[in-house]
Each structure stands twice: as structure tokens, then as C-alpha cells.
Design a protein around this motif. Structure first.
Motif, short mmCIF file in Angstrom:
data_model
loop_
_atom_site.label_atom_id
_atom_site.label_comp_id
_atom_site.label_asym_id
_atom_site.label_seq_id
_atom_site.Cartn_x
_atom_site.Cartn_y
_atom_site.Cartn_z
N THR A 1 18.65 -51.04 18.62
CA THR A 1 19.91 -51.30 17.91
C THR A 1 19.68 -51.56 16.44
OG1 THR A 1 20.90 -52.20 19.93
CG2 THR A 1 21.95 -52.78 17.85
N TRP A 2 18.69 -52.39 16.11
CA TRP A 2 18.36 -52.63 14.71
C TRP A 2 17.90 -51.34 14.02
CZ3 TRP A 2 19.68 -56.51 11.75
CH2 TRP A 2 19.92 -57.77 12.32
N ALA A 3 17.13 -50.52 14.75
CA ALA A 3 16.59 -49.30 14.16
C ALA A 3 17.69 -48.30 13.82
CB ALA A 3 15.58 -48.65 15.12
N ILE A 4 18.73 -48.25 14.64
CA ILE A 4 19.82 -47.29 14.41
C ILE A 4 20.93 -47.90 13.58
CG2 ILE A 4 21.63 -45.94 15.53
CD1 ILE A 4 19.71 -45.48 17.86
N ASN A 5 21.47 -49.04 14.03
CA ASN A 5 22.66 -49.60 13.41
C ASN A 5 22.42 -50.16 12.01
OD1 ASN A 5 23.55 -49.07 15.98
ND2 ASN A 5 24.59 -51.02 16.26
N SER A 6 21.21 -50.59 11.73
CA SER A 6 20.92 -51.12 10.41
C SER A 6 20.03 -50.16 9.62
CB SER A 6 20.25 -52.49 10.51
OG SER A 6 20.04 -53.03 9.23
N ALA A 7 18.79 -49.99 10.05
CA ALA A 7 17.85 -49.16 9.29
C ALA A 7 18.32 -47.71 9.20
CB ALA A 7 16.46 -49.23 9.91
N GLY A 8 18.79 -47.14 10.32
CA GLY A 8 19.23 -45.74 10.33
C GLY A 8 20.43 -45.50 9.43
N ARG A 9 21.39 -46.40 9.48
CA ARG A 9 22.60 -46.22 8.67
C ARG A 9 22.31 -46.47 7.19
NH1 ARG A 9 27.68 -48.99 11.53
NH2 ARG A 9 28.79 -47.29 10.51
N ARG A 10 21.44 -47.42 6.89
CA ARG A 10 21.04 -47.64 5.50
C ARG A 10 20.30 -46.41 4.96
NH1 ARG A 10 17.32 -51.49 5.27
NH2 ARG A 10 17.28 -52.12 7.46
N HIS A 11 19.50 -45.80 5.82
CA HIS A 11 18.81 -44.56 5.44
C HIS A 11 19.82 -43.46 5.11
CE1 HIS A 11 15.98 -41.23 5.48
NE2 HIS A 11 16.71 -40.64 6.43
N MET A 12 20.85 -43.33 5.93
CA MET A 12 21.88 -42.32 5.68
C MET A 12 22.52 -42.52 4.31
SD MET A 12 22.61 -39.94 8.02
CE MET A 12 24.37 -39.61 8.04
N ALA A 13 22.85 -43.76 3.99
CA ALA A 13 23.50 -44.04 2.71
C ALA A 13 22.57 -43.72 1.54
CB ALA A 13 23.93 -45.51 2.66
N LYS A 14 21.31 -44.09 1.66
CA LYS A 14 20.36 -43.84 0.57
C LYS A 14 20.13 -42.34 0.35
CE LYS A 14 18.00 -48.25 1.25
NZ LYS A 14 16.81 -48.95 1.80
N VAL A 15 20.02 -41.59 1.44
CA VAL A 15 19.81 -40.16 1.31
C VAL A 15 21.08 -39.47 0.77
CG1 VAL A 15 19.26 -38.04 2.56
CG2 VAL A 15 18.06 -40.14 3.12
N ALA A 16 22.24 -39.92 1.24
CA ALA A 16 23.49 -39.35 0.75
C ALA A 16 23.64 -39.58 -0.75
CB ALA A 16 24.67 -39.97 1.50
N LYS A 17 23.29 -40.77 -1.20
CA LYS A 17 23.37 -41.07 -2.64
C LYS A 17 22.42 -40.19 -3.43
CE LYS A 17 23.18 -44.91 -5.93
NZ LYS A 17 23.04 -46.38 -6.09
N ALA A 18 21.20 -40.06 -2.93
CA ALA A 18 20.22 -39.22 -3.62
C ALA A 18 20.66 -37.76 -3.67
CB ALA A 18 18.86 -39.33 -2.93
N ALA A 19 21.43 -37.33 -2.67
CA ALA A 19 21.87 -35.94 -2.60
C ALA A 19 23.11 -35.67 -3.46
CB ALA A 19 22.17 -35.56 -1.15
#
Length: 349
Positions: A99-117
Motif C-alpha cells: 500500500t505504501w509502495a503504490i499509494n504513496s511512492a507510486g503516486r508521487r513518482h507519477m507526479a514527478k514524472v508528469a512534471k518532468a514531461a
């Protein structure tokens, strides 16, 4: 940006195959948007593919885990609406590390990559569960968070990171959903209104857990989607870096059961069970959405109960194993364990 300006916009919806995601995807397509349905598809793809080919002409499915997202996934994307998460408190407790890996780390990763893109806006779907067992009356967006479960804690951590990423070039905001109800192509019967309606339909009985005095804010799935679209199209100077509660109102659990009994056209027996491991007890103020964006939830409990009842009566939905989120996740985890036991040199057969 206004609602009509969704026409031709490319919107990536993570978690598009879920309970809310299916409804949101259809709503966006009807408004003329191009939708990238980005999902691991734990519950399958069929819920998104139902409907005419013309309705789905602007839909593209991407089967991928959010933890593996990279900048190429966001090529040409204007807006991300992020729904991807292991949803609800029992599911989060099933495997806290995951849950931590997906709901927190995974979603934060999505935001960071989206911003970079170069994505312009990132709208995150969060939860009113972060208020937990509130002792401060009705909670608004400025109330202190008191998350009790892994699900609530991981969502809150992610929410704070995403909001902190807000800039004029990358607008971020979060929608804190009340307990959702209503009809979806990927139906859930582990949510209080939906579950009570199903129990009444199948057994002529509703069990009220925990004595029924605990408070729950509620919101129809269509109103969640409407609010997400409102955030995706609102003035960035208004919504950037902000959170919004969304709900139709606050109800005691015993009142929800009584409303369902009055709506359905057959006798229903109410039973009270005094114990309930769920310690959440909170009410929320959702007026900020109306003040800032002119959006107000409109679909009430009666509407949701009637549409679910009609769908059950006509056989359009059924209570299959995928309708319980925690049950389905448990099934997948058990199946994975069994496969690992019987595989030999990477082969099952």
C-alpha cells in the motif's frame, strides 16, 4: 479553461479501470476529450470497453504499473487525473508495505514524472478518511488530519508531496472524496450504501455495524467525477496547491439504513451489530467547492439506491468476486502464492 475546453484535450487517467475511473473515463469521452486509460487493470479491461465503438474512439488503454511510468507515457498529455491506489482501509491493511509502495511512492513518482514531461496540471484523488476519528466537529480543508489506517496515512503523505509540487507551470490540486456510492461498470459492493442496498435486495435485511451512531460523509460517484473535472478545468490561480472536500452530506450509519429501507419497494429488516473494527467517525464541510468553483454535489442517496436496485433487478450487475476490493486483492495475492509454489524453472505447466 472551461468545461467545454476539454474538447480535444489529452487527459491521462491513472486507475481508469477502477470504480471511479470507469465513470470518469466515460464522462471525459462524452465531453470530447482524448483519454489515456493508464492502469494495471487488476479488475480487467472489460468495464472500460463496454459501449459503442464511436464512444470509445478517443480512448487508448495503457496496461502499466504507475511505479514503472516514465516520461514517454506523458507525451502529448495536457492533464493527469490520478486515481491509482489500493483503495479503502481494509485493502490497505491487507499488505501495508505494498500500500505504501503504490499509494504513496507510486503516486508521487507519477507526479514527478508528469512534471518532468511538461504536463500542465495534475489532479489527485484523495480521501476524507484522512480526518479519521475527528473530535473537532465538522472538518473542513483546514482541519487537522488524523489518518488512522495505512490507506489514509499513505494518501495523506502523497497528497502533501503533490500539493508541494505546485508551480505556475505545473498546477497540482487534490480532491478529498467522501465515502462513494452509486453505479459503475466496475461495481463495488464493499461501500456502505452499495453494500446495504445489495444486502436488502438479496436478503431483505440490512446489518448496521457499530451501533450505527458513527458519522459518514457520502458522495455519488458521478459527483466525484464532476468535481475532478471541475478541478481539471478551473482557474489555476484558484485551485493550484489546494485541497477540496466533496460530498452530498453527512449521515449516521443508522440513518443511511433507514433511507434505503424507505426507498426500496419491499419489506426490509434492520439489525444492529454493536461491534465494528472501523473506528472512523467524522463529518466534513464541502462548501469550499461551491465557493471557489461553483460546484455542488447533487446526486443523493435515494438516487444511488434506486439505480443500483434497478440494475440488480434487471441483471445488469451482479455480486461477483471482483465487486469486493479487499476480497479481490486477497484472491490475487493467494493466487500468486500458489503459482510460486507450483512453478518450476519459470513454467507453470
Amino acid at each position: 479553461m472551461t468545461d467545454t475546453q476539454l474538447l480535444g484535450q489529452t487527459i491521462l487517467v491513472s486507475g481508469a479501470g477502477g470504480y471511479i475511473g470507469c465513470v470518469l473515463t466515460d464522462m471525459l469521452l462524452r465531453k470530447g476529450a482524448h483519454v489515456i486509460a493508464f492502469d494495471r487493470f487488476f479488475f480487467g479491461e472489460s468495464a472500460l470497453l463496454d459501449g459503442s465503438k464511436s464512444e470509445k474512439a478517443n480512448l487508448r488503454l495503457v496496461k502499466k504499473d504507475i511505479r514503472d511510468a516514465d516520461e514517454t507515457d506523458f507525451k502529448g498529455v495536457n492533464i493527469v487525473i490520478d486515481l491509482a491506489a489500493l483503495s479503502n482501509d481494509p485493502s490497505g491493511d491487507l499488505d501495508p508495505e505494498l500500500t505504501w509502495a503504490i499509494n504513496s511512492a507510486g503516486r508521487r513518482h507519477m507526479a514527478k514524472v508528469a512534471k518532468a514531461a511538461g504536463v500542465a496540471r495534475f489532479v489527485m484523488s484523495s480521501t476524507c478518511s484522512i480526518y479519521g476519528a475527528s473530535k473537532n466537529g465538522v472538518c473542513d480543508e483546514n482541519s487537522a488530519a488524523n489518518p488512522l489506517s495505512v490507506y489514509a496515512k499513505s494518501n495523506y503523505e502523497c497528497e502533501q508531496t503533490v500539493l508541494g509540487m505546485n508551480t505556475p507551470e505545473f498546477i497540482t490540486c487534490a480532491l478529498r472524496n467522501a465515502t462513494v456510492f452509486g453505479l459503475s461498470h466496475r461495481m463495488r459492493f464493499d461501500l456502505v450504501v452499495n453494500l446495504m442496498t445489495l444486502s436488502a435486495f438479496e436478503n431483505g435485511q440490512i446489518t448496521i455495524m457499530g451501533g450505527g451512531r458513527q458519522w459518514r460523509p457520502l458522495v455519488h460517484v458521478k459527483d466525484v467525477c464532476g468535481a475532478l473535472i471541475a478541478l481539471a478545468t478551473a482557474d489555476p490561480d484558484v485551485v493550484g496547491g489546494q485541497t477540496y472536500n466533496v460530498g452530498i452530506g453527512n449521515f449516521q450509519v443508522k440513518t443511511i439504513a433507514a433511507i434505503i429501507r424507505e426507498v426500496l419497494p419491499f419489506p426490509i429488516q434492520l439489525q444492529v451489530a454493536p461491534d465494528d473494527p472501523d473506528r472512523r467517525n467524522y463529518a466534513v464541510d464541502c462548501s469550499r467547492l461551491k465557493r471557489d468553483l461553483g460546484f455542488k454535489a447533487e446526486f443523493d442517496i435515494e438516487y444511488g439506491v434506486k439505480e443500483i436496485y434497478e440494475a440488480l433487478k434487471l441483471g445488469r450487475i451482479e455480486n461477483g468476486p471482483r465487486c469486493s476490493t479487499v476480497g479481490w486483492y486477497r484472491h490475487l495475492l493467494e493466487a500468486k502464492s500458489i503459482l510460486q509454489e507450483v512453478e518450476l524453472n519459470g513454467r507453470l505447466l
